[in-house]
Design a protein around this motif. Structure first.
Motif, PDB file in Angstrom:
ATOM      1  N   TYR A  92    -117.648 -14.215 -66.964  1.00 39.01           N
ATOM      2  CA  TYR A  92    -118.212 -15.311 -66.326  1.00 39.01           C
ATOM      3  C   TYR A  92    -119.600 -15.546 -65.583  1.00 39.01           C
ATOM      4  N   ASN A  93    -120.389 -16.310 -65.465  1.00 35.12           N
ATOM      5  CA  ASN A  93    -121.481 -16.466 -64.798  1.00 35.12           C
ATOM      6  C   ASN A  93    -121.568 -17.670 -64.374  1.00 35.12           C
ATOM      7  N   ASN A  94    -121.838 -17.831 -62.798  1.00 35.48           N
ATOM      8  CA  ASN A  94    -122.283 -19.120 -62.217  1.00 35.48           C
ATOM      9  C   ASN A  94    -123.729 -18.962 -61.625  1.00 35.48           C
ATOM     10  N   SER A  95    -124.462 -18.053 -61.852  1.00 36.61           N
ATOM     11  CA  SER A  95    -125.932 -18.002 -61.058  1.00 36.61           C
ATOM     12  C   SER A  95    -127.009 -18.206 -62.283  1.00 36.61           C
TER      13      SER A  95
ATOM     14  N   HIS B 176    -125.887 -15.252 -68.713  1.00 37.94           N
ATOM     15  CA  HIS B 176    -125.524 -13.962 -68.968  1.00 37.94           C
ATOM     16  C   HIS B 176    -126.830 -13.076 -69.656  1.00 37.94           C
TER      17      HIS B 176
ATOM     18  N   GLN C  82    -120.020 -19.999 -69.038  1.00 33.27           N
ATOM     19  CA  GLN C  82    -121.155 -20.337 -68.107  1.00 33.27           C
ATOM     20  C   GLN C  82    -120.980 -21.461 -67.395  1.00 33.27           C
ATOM     21  N   CYS C  83    -120.980 -21.474 -66.010  1.00 41.76           N
ATOM     22  CA  CYS C  83    -121.139 -22.511 -65.152  1.00 41.76           C
ATOM     23  C   CYS C  83    -122.229 -23.456 -65.707  1.00 41.76           C
TER      24      CYS C  83
ATOM     25  N   THR D 128    -125.783 -23.013 -64.351  1.00 40.48           N
ATOM     26  CA  THR D 128    -126.666 -22.074 -64.978  1.00 40.48           C
ATOM     27  C   THR D 128    -127.576 -22.716 -66.200  1.00 40.48           C
TER      28      THR D 128
ATOM     29  N   SER E 245    -119.854 -14.448 -60.084  1.00 39.05           N
ATOM     30  CA  SER E 245    -119.814 -13.874 -61.643  1.00 39.05           C
ATOM     31  C   SER E 245    -119.193 -12.564 -61.725  1.00 39.05           C
TER      32      SER E 245
ATOM     33  N   ARG F 247    -117.552  -9.364 -65.011  1.00 37.55           N
ATOM     34  CA  ARG F 247    -117.361  -9.092 -66.208  1.00 37.55           C
ATOM     35  C   ARG F 247    -115.947  -8.404 -66.463  1.00 37.55           C
TER      36      ARG F 247
ATOM     37  N   ASN G 164    -118.822  -6.014 -61.573  1.00 38.95           N
ATOM     38  CA  ASN G 164    -119.070  -6.952 -60.271  1.00 38.95           C
ATOM     39  C   ASN G 164    -120.341  -6.313 -60.083  1.00 38.95           C
TER      40      ASN G 164
ATOM     41  N   TYR H 270    -109.821 -14.780 -65.195  1.00 34.31           N
ATOM     42  CA  TYR H 270    -110.793 -15.205 -66.339  1.00 34.31           C
ATOM     43  C   TYR H 270    -109.986 -16.022 -67.071  1.00 34.31           C
TER      44      TYR H 270
END
Length: 277
Positions: free
Chosen positions: A109-112, A115, A167-168, A171, A216, A218, A231, A253
């Protein structure tokens, strides 16, 4: 020649490089050549040859190719290029690459940012270049090469690994590298969506519930049946092995995936964002 600096505090890379330079020195001495004679034969100065053999410089691929030819090693020296390339990458990247290689399923999961496994080279370069204080030019190239090298995992042998990315929406809209870089990045995501072993989902910003606000992370499910988390935050890259902490990330997740759009809806969403650009 712009060479790579060796990092003696990296024990693993140091062990690899000690083995490589020992072989280089033994082959040179067996050929009866001084450092000056060897340097002249391969097109580099004696000072550089000395720095390589003392472990202060990491030899580049062309250095090893030239050494192999001049010393008549029959490919034995050139064969070390792969080991040297791995040693070149930062330790935390090597550790993560090894974990990813052991995984049968990778969830992220990525919010910045997008990936790292999904990034185009232009996006990689732009995102690494935003680092403050900035990397020196050779460091920047090192980090770009390391991140792109991790993407080899998509071409791994059967049985294929399973990938799940969330993905947020932010991003997809954050213009890292500018408009054209983001256009190509979104087009690349659409291509990745076509892979049979990849699920890509988008978590829209208009969702009232978001279990990923803490940042974010994994999850990697390994061949031995165990699961580890990973992390990465400011100045810290951490592998999470404690079963209770991994369980929290696993639950989190699952909730994030349920809150996100389905893969098919996500594909349409990315196409919509691309059309807006």
């Amino acid at each position: 020649m712009s060479d790579w600096n060796a990092e003696p505090e990296d024990d693993e890379a140091g062990a690899v490089m000690r083995a490589v330079v020992r072989q280089l020195r033994l082959w040179r001495e067996a050929a009866g050549m001084t450092q000056a004679e060897f340097g002249a034969a391969i097109g580099y100065g004696q000072e550089l040859v000395s720095s390589v053999e003392r472990g202060r410089r990491i030899p580049r691929p062309e250095y090893l190719d030239a050494a192999d030819e001049v010393l008549g090693a029959g490919g034995k020296i050139a064969a070390m290029k792969g080991d040297v390339a791995e040693a070149r990458y930062p330790k935390k990247v090597r550790d993560l690459k090894k974990l990813e290689a052991e995984a049968v399923e990778l969830c992220a999961y990525n919010n910045s940012v997008i990936h790292g496994l999904l990034q185009t080279e232009e996006y990689v370069r732009a995102s690494v270049a935003t680092r403050r204080p900035p990397f020196a030019e050779d460091e920047l190239e090192q980090h770009v090469a390391a991140r792109l090298a991790r993407q080899d995992i998509f071409a791994g042998p059967a049985p294929m690994r399973v990938f799940s990315f969330v993905q947020c929406e932010s991003t997809l809209r954050r213009p890292i590298g500018g408009r054209m870089v983001m256009r190509r990045q979104l087009e690349h995501l659409l291509e990745v969506c076509q892979l049979r072993n990849v699920d890509l989902q988008v978590l829209p910003l208009d969702r009232e519930d978001n279990a990923g606000l803490a940042g974010s992370f994994r999850l990697l499910r390994l061949r031995d049946g165990s699961t580890v988390g990973h992390n990465e935050v400011q100045l810290v890259s951490r592998v999470i092995t404690d079963p209770k902490e991994v369980q929290v990330l696993d639950i989190r997740y699952g909730i994030i995936r349920a809150q996100a759009l389905t893969p098919r809806e996500s594909l349409a969403f990315i196409e919509k964002v691309l059309g807006e650009k």
